[in-house]
Design an enzyme around this catalytic site. Structure first.
Site, PDB file in Angstrom:
ATOM      1  N   ARG A   1     152.165  -9.704  -3.899  1.00 23.05           N
ATOM      2  CA  ARG A   1     151.235  -9.743  -2.427  1.00 23.05           C
ATOM      3  C   ARG A   1     149.772  -9.444  -3.074  1.00 23.05           C
ATOM      4  NH1 ARG A   1     151.042  -5.281   1.112  1.00 23.05           N
ATOM      5  NH2 ARG A   1     149.173  -4.904  -0.084  1.00 23.05           N
TER       6      ARG A   1
ATOM      7  N   GLU B   1     147.335  -7.044   8.790  1.00 27.03           N
ATOM      8  CA  GLU B   1     146.669  -5.925   8.581  1.00 27.03           C
ATOM      9  C   GLU B   1     145.369  -6.320   8.051  1.00 27.03           C
ATOM     10  OE1 GLU B   1     147.714  -1.349   7.563  1.00 27.03           O
ATOM     11  OE2 GLU B   1     147.750  -2.635   5.706  1.00 27.03           O
TER      12      GLU B   1
ATOM     13  N   ARG C   1     147.126 -11.929   3.586  1.00 25.06           N
ATOM     14  CA  ARG C   1     148.202 -11.276   2.753  1.00 25.06           C
ATOM     15  C   ARG C   1     148.822 -12.390   2.334  1.00 25.06           C
ATOM     16  NH1 ARG C   1     150.106  -6.034   3.851  1.00 25.06           N
ATOM     17  NH2 ARG C   1     148.095  -4.537   4.122  1.00 25.06           N
TER      18      ARG C   1
ATOM     19  N   CYS D   1     143.801  -0.958   4.656  1.00 25.58           N
ATOM     20  CA  CYS D   1     144.364   0.622   4.332  1.00 25.58           C
ATOM     21  C   CYS D   1     143.917   1.046   2.934  1.00 25.58           C
ATOM     22  CB  CYS D   1     145.677   0.482   4.263  1.00 25.58           C
ATOM     23  SG  CYS D   1     146.614   1.880   3.816  1.00 25.58           S
TER      24      CYS D   1
ATOM     25  N   THR E   1     145.064   2.616   0.689  1.00 27.55           N
ATOM     26  CA  THR E   1     145.946   2.255  -0.508  1.00 27.55           C
ATOM     27  C   THR E   1     146.049   1.013  -1.305  1.00 27.55           C
ATOM     28  OG1 THR E   1     147.920   1.723   0.875  1.00 27.55           O
ATOM     29  CG2 THR E   1     147.414   3.985   0.421  1.00 27.55           C
TER      30      THR E   1
ATOM     31  N   ARG F   1     150.032  -5.802  -4.760  1.00 28.19           N
ATOM     32  CA  ARG F   1     151.345  -5.158  -4.694  1.00 28.19           C
ATOM     33  C   ARG F   1     152.319  -5.908  -5.176  1.00 28.19           C
ATOM     34  NH1 ARG F   1     151.208   0.035  -2.671  1.00 28.19           N
ATOM     35  NH2 ARG F   1     150.002  -0.838  -1.027  1.00 28.19           N
TER      36      ARG F   1
ATOM     37  N   ARG G   1     161.670   1.448  -0.767  1.00 29.71           N
ATOM     38  CA  ARG G   1     161.557   1.175   0.543  1.00 29.71           C
ATOM     39  C   ARG G   1     162.745   0.345   0.788  1.00 29.71           C
ATOM     40  NH1 ARG G   1     155.689   0.041   0.014  1.00 29.71           N
ATOM     41  NH2 ARG G   1     154.602   1.612   1.259  1.00 29.71           N
TER      42      ARG G   1
ATOM     43  N   GLU H   1     157.986  -1.296   4.544  1.00 25.01           N
ATOM     44  CA  GLU H   1     157.721   0.188   5.100  1.00 25.01           C
ATOM     45  C   GLU H   1     158.447   0.502   6.075  1.00 25.01           C
ATOM     46  OE1 GLU H   1     153.861   3.215   5.566  1.00 25.01           O
ATOM     47  OE2 GLU H   1     153.640   1.013   5.014  1.00 25.01           O
TER      48      GLU H   1
END
Length: 341
Positions: A14, A107, A111, A153, A155, A162, A193, A198
């Site tokens: 991702r 978000e 994505r 975010c 992170t 990801r 996870r 998440e």
């Protein structure tokens, strides 16, 4: 030799991206602006090369589809729960074989994700990289020379990559070793996870392992580190499966696997929770050699097909909860008898 195919379910890559000049989705309260982002992205992806061949994408406006269709997309891992929450401003682009999806105004503005069966991080990354390049050729991503791609975010700062791998880890779970595995993986900069990412739980012994760090590392370093951990986890799981076969509880484990098969092939009503639990036992039985099933991924396909929204689509009409459970039981029984000898 470790048989990764019986432990790794799927690979997902991702990429998180935002468009320069637009507020992040959390501050995007102008419907006109949100729809403009959707139009910009979709116009460049009506047709694009996927896995070395031309591919077409279908656009789903979240506020233009039914609750059941949105649930089906979520249950098939094509969109996230977060995308559904913001339906007025969000959309998704999904390719013809549903291996690639682009969530718009989740978000982050984008994505981009690719999911493939088994372990193949580079195949998924290369497909996603081509699409990312196609999008960036017609619009400018928010990017900083020091921090890399700018994301909602922190992170996800840096590469925005990801890399996730979905595992089937029954032996490590049954033998009580998952807490230790999780701690060890965390020290390596990765996270564990549940099945839906998440905040979700590990249903049917299914866990998702992915990188936590995206800043200060290259895409290749991320892919390599995840791949190394995957191979180690697979080796641990296989070792623990041997312990299950040879341990004091071997007879109990075999009995539970075979009883689960018996229930699934003879029951009249079957809930989603029961299917996930019993099907995972059947899959474990196949992995331990108790049940003759060459391709264990067929069990994974079954649990997806028998989710509530997918049953409604297959039946072609809205079913009551009882009718749905009866449909699930009948389909599951026939399906298992066909693939298990």
């Amino acid at each position: 030799m470790t048989d990764i195919t019986r432990t790794v379910v799927s690979t997902r890559v991702r990429l998180a991206r935002n468009l320069e000049g637009y507020p992040f989705p959390s501050h995007l309260h102008d419907e006109k602006q949100a729809k403009e982002i959707i139009r910009l992205v979709s116009s460049g992806l009506s047709r694009v090369d996927g896995f070395n061949q031309p591919d077409e994408f279908k656009l789903y406006y979240m506020d233009g589809i039914s609750d059941e269709e949105a649930l089906s997309l979520k249950e098939n891992h094509l969109i996230s729960p977060n995308l559904v929450k913001n339906r007025k401003y969000s959309a998704a682009l999904i390719n013809s074989d549903k291996s690639i999806s682009i969530m718009i105004n989740e978000e982050d503005h984008l994505r981009e994700q690719c999911i493939v069966k088994g372990l193949d991080l580079r195949l998924a990354y290369n497909a996603m990289s081509r699409i990312d390049a196609k999008i960036s050729s017609s619009m400018k991503f928010a990017f900083d020379e020091q921090f890399g791609y700018l994301t909602a975010c922190p992170t996800n700062l840096g590469t925005g990559l990801r890399a996730s791998v979905m595992f089937f880890l029954p032996a490590l779970t049954i033998n009580g070793l998952m807490p230790k595995v999780v701690r060890s993986i965390s020290r390596l900069g990765l996270t564990v996870r549940g099945m839906y990412g998440e905040g979700s739980e590990a249903e049917g012994y299914m866990y998702q392992i992915s990188n936590e760090v995206t800043l200060g590392v290259s895409e290749e370093e991320i892919l390599s580190s995840v791949e190394d951990v995957v191979k180690k986890v697979c080796a641990l799981e296989e070792s623990e499966r041997s312990a299950l076969r040879e341990g004091a509880s071997a007879l109990d484990i075999r009995d539970e696997c075979m009883r689960s098969y018996g229930v699934l092939t003879n029951c009249v009503r079957l809930t989603t929770g029961e299917l996930i639990k019993l099907a995972s036992n059947v899959k474990l039985g196949a992995c331990l050699g108790y049940i003759n099933l060459q391709d264990v991924s067929l069990i994974d396909d079954l649990t997806v097909k028998m989710r509530a929204s997918n049953i409604t689509a297959a039946a072609g009409r809205r079913l009551s909860p009882v009718e749905r459970d009866m449909y699930r039981a009948e389909f599951t029984g026939k399906y298992l008898k066909k693939i298990i000898t």
